[in-house]
Design a protein around this motif. Structure first.
Motif, PDB file in Angstrom:
ATOM      1  N   PRO A   1      33.973   9.906   7.720  1.00  0.00           N
ATOM      2  CA  PRO A   1      32.735   9.284   8.325  1.00  0.00           C
ATOM      3  C   PRO A   1      33.555   8.757  10.215  1.00  0.00           C
ATOM      4  CG  PRO A   1      33.628   7.368   6.724  1.00  0.00           C
ATOM      5  CD  PRO A   1      34.634   8.643   6.830  1.00  0.00           C
ATOM      6  N   SER A   2      32.750   9.250  10.731  1.00  0.00           N
ATOM      7  CA  SER A   2      32.683   9.405  12.346  1.00  0.00           C
ATOM      8  C   SER A   2      33.218   8.207  12.436  1.00  0.00           C
ATOM      9  CB  SER A   2      31.934   9.878  13.110  1.00  0.00           C
ATOM     10  OG  SER A   2      30.820   9.213  13.766  1.00  0.00           O
ATOM     11  N   PRO A   3      34.420   7.762  13.512  1.00  0.00           N
ATOM     12  CA  PRO A   3      35.029   6.125  13.831  1.00  0.00           C
ATOM     13  C   PRO A   3      33.464   5.625  14.264  1.00  0.00           C
ATOM     14  CG  PRO A   3      36.089   7.847  15.340  1.00  0.00           C
ATOM     15  CD  PRO A   3      35.021   8.518  14.087  1.00  0.00           C
ATOM     16  N   LYS A   4      31.967   6.655  15.139  1.00  0.00           N
ATOM     17  CA  LYS A   4      31.143   5.735  15.478  1.00  0.00           C
ATOM     18  C   LYS A   4      30.266   4.771  14.583  1.00  0.00           C
ATOM     19  CE  LYS A   4      28.866   6.613  19.318  1.00  0.00           C
ATOM     20  NZ  LYS A   4      27.710   6.913  20.573  1.00  0.00           N
ATOM     21  N   SER A   5      30.252   5.413  13.111  1.00  0.00           N
ATOM     22  CA  SER A   5      29.508   5.310  11.558  1.00  0.00           C
ATOM     23  C   SER A   5      30.203   3.787  11.467  1.00  0.00           C
ATOM     24  CB  SER A   5      29.378   5.874  10.810  1.00  0.00           C
ATOM     25  OG  SER A   5      30.619   6.197  10.163  1.00  0.00           O
ATOM     26  N   LEU A   6      31.323   3.570  11.786  1.00  0.00           N
ATOM     27  CA  LEU A   6      32.213   2.259  11.268  1.00  0.00           C
ATOM     28  C   LEU A   6      31.618   1.061  12.426  1.00  0.00           C
ATOM     29  CD1 LEU A   6      36.103   4.136  10.143  1.00  0.00           C
ATOM     30  CD2 LEU A   6      33.892   3.704   9.054  1.00  0.00           C
ATOM     31  N   GLN A   7      31.744   1.931  13.249  1.00  0.00           N
ATOM     32  CA  GLN A   7      31.151   0.210  13.884  1.00  0.00           C
ATOM     33  C   GLN A   7      30.091  -0.567  13.635  1.00  0.00           C
ATOM     34  OE1 GLN A   7      31.243   2.088  18.048  1.00  0.00           O
ATOM     35  NE2 GLN A   7      32.910   1.913  18.293  1.00  0.00           N
ATOM     36  N   PRO A   8      30.440  -2.078  13.803  1.00  0.00           N
ATOM     37  CA  PRO A   8      29.145  -2.764  13.729  1.00  0.00           C
ATOM     38  C   PRO A   8      27.470  -3.089  14.222  1.00  0.00           C
ATOM     39  CG  PRO A   8      31.242  -4.294  14.380  1.00  0.00           C
ATOM     40  CD  PRO A   8      31.245  -2.577  14.513  1.00  0.00           C
ATOM     41  N   ASN A   9      26.473  -2.562  13.631  1.00  0.00           N
ATOM     42  CA  ASN A   9      25.117  -2.132  14.439  1.00  0.00           C
ATOM     43  C   ASN A   9      25.379  -1.300  15.145  1.00  0.00           C
ATOM     44  OD1 ASN A   9      25.340  -5.148  12.726  1.00  0.00           O
ATOM     45  ND2 ASN A   9      26.150  -6.218  14.831  1.00  0.00           N
ATOM     46  N   GLY A  10      25.977  -0.371  15.009  1.00  0.00           N
ATOM     47  CA  GLY A  10      26.185   0.776  15.988  1.00  0.00           C
ATOM     48  C   GLY A  10      27.121   1.272  17.490  1.00  0.00           C
ATOM     49  N   ALA A  11      27.432  -0.399  17.730  1.00  0.00           N
ATOM     50  CA  ALA A  11      27.694  -0.899  18.809  1.00  0.00           C
ATOM     51  C   ALA A  11      28.993   0.204  19.616  1.00  0.00           C
ATOM     52  CB  ALA A  11      28.617  -2.325  18.817  1.00  0.00           C
ATOM     53  N   SER A  12      28.503   0.570  20.627  1.00  0.00           N
ATOM     54  CA  SER A  12      29.621   1.652  21.413  1.00  0.00           C
ATOM     55  C   SER A  12      30.945   1.364  21.237  1.00  0.00           C
ATOM     56  CB  SER A  12      28.816   1.936  22.535  1.00  0.00           C
ATOM     57  OG  SER A  12      29.051   1.374  23.465  1.00  0.00           O
ATOM     58  N   GLU A  13      32.079   1.895  21.723  1.00  0.00           N
ATOM     59  CA  GLU A  13      33.083   1.567  21.555  1.00  0.00           C
ATOM     60  C   GLU A  13      33.226   0.612  23.150  1.00  0.00           C
ATOM     61  OE1 GLU A  13      37.222   3.586  22.572  1.00  0.00           O
ATOM     62  OE2 GLU A  13      35.221   4.990  21.517  1.00  0.00           O
ATOM     63  N   GLU A  14      32.037   1.407  24.274  1.00  0.00           N
ATOM     64  CA  GLU A  14      32.412   0.677  25.614  1.00  0.00           C
ATOM     65  C   GLU A  14      31.883  -0.780  25.377  1.00  0.00           C
ATOM     66  OE1 GLU A  14      29.722   1.607  29.112  1.00  0.00           O
ATOM     67  OE2 GLU A  14      30.272   3.350  28.442  1.00  0.00           O
ATOM     68  N   ALA A  15      30.818  -0.791  24.493  1.00  0.00           N
ATOM     69  CA  ALA A  15      30.442  -2.706  24.341  1.00  0.00           C
ATOM     70  C   ALA A  15      31.574  -3.060  23.593  1.00  0.00           C
ATOM     71  CB  ALA A  15      28.827  -2.187  23.432  1.00  0.00           C
ATOM     72  N   LEU A  16      32.555  -2.976  22.359  1.00  0.00           N
ATOM     73  CA  LEU A  16      33.511  -3.599  21.962  1.00  0.00           C
ATOM     74  C   LEU A  16      34.476  -3.110  23.272  1.00  0.00           C
ATOM     75  CD1 LEU A  16      32.997  -1.990  18.680  1.00  0.00           C
ATOM     76  CD2 LEU A  16      32.259  -3.616  19.071  1.00  0.00           C
ATOM     77  N   GLN A  17      35.067  -2.840  24.490  1.00  0.00           N
ATOM     78  CA  GLN A  17      35.839  -3.039  24.832  1.00  0.00           C
ATOM     79  C   GLN A  17      35.208  -4.240  25.886  1.00  0.00           C
ATOM     80  OE1 GLN A  17      38.794  -1.574  25.350  1.00  0.00           O
ATOM     81  NE2 GLN A  17      38.468  -0.709  23.210  1.00  0.00           N
ATOM     82  N   CYS A  18      34.496  -4.141  26.325  1.00  0.00           N
ATOM     83  CA  CYS A  18      33.809  -5.167  27.452  1.00  0.00           C
ATOM     84  C   CYS A  18      33.869  -6.409  26.881  1.00  0.00           C
ATOM     85  CB  CYS A  18      32.273  -4.467  27.644  1.00  0.00           C
ATOM     86  SG  CYS A  18      31.447  -5.791  28.283  1.00  0.00           S
ATOM     87  N   GLU A  19      33.574  -6.803  25.219  1.00  0.00           N
ATOM     88  CA  GLU A  19      33.283  -7.570  24.439  1.00  0.00           C
ATOM     89  C   GLU A  19      34.563  -8.273  24.569  1.00  0.00           C
ATOM     90  OE1 GLU A  19      32.107  -9.941  20.337  1.00  0.00           O
ATOM     91  OE2 GLU A  19      31.163  -7.795  20.840  1.00  0.00           O
ATOM     92  N   ILE A  20      35.725  -7.466  24.270  1.00  0.00           N
ATOM     93  CA  ILE A  20      37.689  -7.915  24.453  1.00  0.00           C
ATOM     94  C   ILE A  20      37.485  -8.099  25.542  1.00  0.00           C
ATOM     95  CG2 ILE A  20      39.638  -6.410  24.153  1.00  0.00           C
ATOM     96  CD1 ILE A  20      37.983  -4.908  21.734  1.00  0.00           C
TER      97      ILE A  20
END
Length: 92
Positions: A1-20
């Motif tokens: 699976p691609s890294p994007k498919s492992l992210q919850p609710n289809g969240a982008s890496e950018e959104a996750l970085q912002c949340e962090i």
């Protein structure tokens, strides 16, 4: 699976970085608040007890809200309409 498919609710890496980033800022703000309280003479034990009591209060309040909600459904009214009957303020 691609890294994007492992992210919850289809969240982008950018959104996750912002949340962090936001969580790190919140962590820093809480550390500063704790330092302020300690400088004002509060002890860690006192703060822990206060936090514990706030959690207990919130759990009791949530249970009360749940009961009011169930009673409102049974009576066919809104929860807000029950507040005066039990001498509650909307801010309670």
């Amino acid at each position: 699976p691609s890294p994007k498919s492992l992210q919850p609710n289809g969240a982008s890496e950018e959104a996750l970085q912002c949340e962090i980033k936001e969580l790190k800022q919140r962590d820093l703000a809480l550390d500063q608040e704790i330092a302020q309280l300690l400088s004002e003479g509060y002890s860690l034990e006192e703060l822990d007890k206060h936090i514990s009591l706030l959690h207990e209060y919130n759990e009791i309040k949530d249970a009360g809200q749940m009961l009011l909600g169930k009673l409102a459904v049974i009576r066919g009214v809104t929860t807000k309409q029950l507040y005066p009957e039990y001498d509650l303020e909307l801010s309670d």
